[in-house]
Scaffold this active site. Structure first.
Site, PDB file in Angstrom:
ATOM      1  N   HIS A   1      39.838  45.014  38.167  1.00  0.00           N
ATOM      2  CA  HIS A   1      40.828  45.311  39.194  1.00  0.00           C
ATOM      3  C   HIS A   1      41.616  44.098  39.660  1.00  0.00           C
ATOM      4  CE1 HIS A   1      38.742  49.075  39.212  1.00  0.00           C
ATOM      5  NE2 HIS A   1      37.652  48.577  39.763  1.00  0.00           N
TER       6      HIS A   1
ATOM      7  N   GLU B   1      32.237  41.919  37.425  1.00  0.00           N
ATOM      8  CA  GLU B   1      32.796  42.840  36.431  1.00  0.00           C
ATOM      9  C   GLU B   1      33.924  43.668  37.037  1.00  0.00           C
ATOM     10  OE1 GLU B   1      32.271  43.076  33.132  1.00  0.00           O
ATOM     11  OE2 GLU B   1      31.158  41.226  33.487  1.00  0.00           O
TER      12      GLU B   1
ATOM     13  N   HIS C   1      43.599  47.496  36.302  1.00  0.00           N
ATOM     14  CA  HIS C   1      43.562  48.823  36.916  1.00  0.00           C
ATOM     15  C   HIS C   1      44.024  48.708  38.363  1.00  0.00           C
ATOM     16  CE1 HIS C   1      41.125  51.203  33.894  1.00  0.00           C
ATOM     17  NE2 HIS C   1      41.114  49.983  33.403  1.00  0.00           N
TER      18      HIS C   1
ATOM     19  N   ASP D   1      48.333  53.403  38.457  1.00  0.00           N
ATOM     20  CA  ASP D   1      47.672  54.430  37.657  1.00  0.00           C
ATOM     21  C   ASP D   1      48.092  55.826  38.095  1.00  0.00           C
ATOM     22  OD1 ASP D   1      46.457  52.462  36.241  1.00  0.00           O
ATOM     23  OD2 ASP D   1      44.412  52.912  36.869  1.00  0.00           O
TER      24      ASP D   1
ATOM     25  N   GLU E   1      40.200  52.920  43.183  1.00  0.00           N
ATOM     26  CA  GLU E   1      39.499  51.818  42.529  1.00  0.00           C
ATOM     27  C   GLU E   1      38.274  51.505  43.376  1.00  0.00           C
ATOM     28  OE1 GLU E   1      40.396  51.116  39.658  1.00  0.00           O
ATOM     29  OE2 GLU E   1      42.466  51.844  39.628  1.00  0.00           O
TER      30      GLU E   1
END
Length: 225
Positions: free
Chosen positions: A57, A52, A150, A155, A9
């Site tokens: 995240h 953003e 995320h 993931d 990330e």
């Protein structure tokens, strides 16, 4: 065969524009089976987290400020992955960030040949169909309900399941070509053969049938078959 399913990330899309890695998650596979061995770390990006990126995240500046910098975890990451094949969804993105961070720390970079891109695999298997991680979860019936934000480790766990499905489940050697089967198929990922429009013509002649019947009759009622 050792493989590492990997996800990162980041604060944005371009390390050369100032973006940095904020999380790395790795799942170890041995012969396509998860070993339970993982590598997971949050990283202080040494810059503010854009709004953003925070929405995607859920990692804020106050939390990340107290995490180690990449320089403190880079060698541990390299030691964990070693020379294993890296299974990554959209490998070019993660490898770009990882190698930028490694190079800035004067650490060895990872060759692109070491990466296996599941995005490319999915696009080849299902041309024209959505190939995002969420789309592949829907196709293969994989539960990704916990993926509200995320996260690299989550993931990676999901990607490990998707990867096994892409290569044919836990028996990758049994993968069959889908170049024809996938054309016009629905998004469920399943394929079933259709009935033949016309039955195949018999290849046995009437003379052969008669000869076989005569042979069986000669065997008598006490024959085993």
């Amino acid at each position: 065969m050792r493989e590492i399913v990997l996800d990162t990330e980041t604060t944005g899309f371009d390390p050369f524009a100032g973006d940095r890695i904020v999380e790395i998650g790795c799942i170890e596979l041995n012969n396509h089976v998860a070993t339970g061995n993982t590598f997971h770390v949050y990283i202080n990006p040494e810059r503010p987290m854009p709004e953003e990126a925070f929405k995607v995240h859920g990692l804020g500046d106050d939390f990340l400020r107290n995490q180690p910098k990449f320089a403190e975890v880079g060698q541990k990451f390299l030691d964990f992955v070693a020379d294993a094949k890296l299974v990554i969804h959209n490998a070019a993105f993660d490898m770009k960030f990882l190698n930028a961070e490694l190079e800035w720390m004067n650490l060895p970079t990872l060759p692109m040949e070491q990466a296996l891109d599941t995005l490319e695999i999915a696009r080849k298997r299902f041309p024209g169909s959505p190939a995002s991680l969420d789309a592949l979860c829907r196709r293969f019936g994989i539960d990704n309900s916990a993926r509200t934000l995320h996260g690299a480790l989550l993931d990676s766990e999901i990607l490990a399941e998707v990867y096994l499905e892409l290569i044919g489940g836990r028996q990758p050697g049994l993968v069959l070509s889908t170049s024809h089967a996938d054309q016009g198929a629905d998004n469920s990922g399943s394929w079933r053969p259709k009935p033949r429009p016309e039955p195949l013509r018999p290849r046995i002649t009437e003379a052969e049938k008669a000869a076989h019947a005569a042979f069986v009759e000669k065997l008598g009622e006490n024959s085993l078959w």
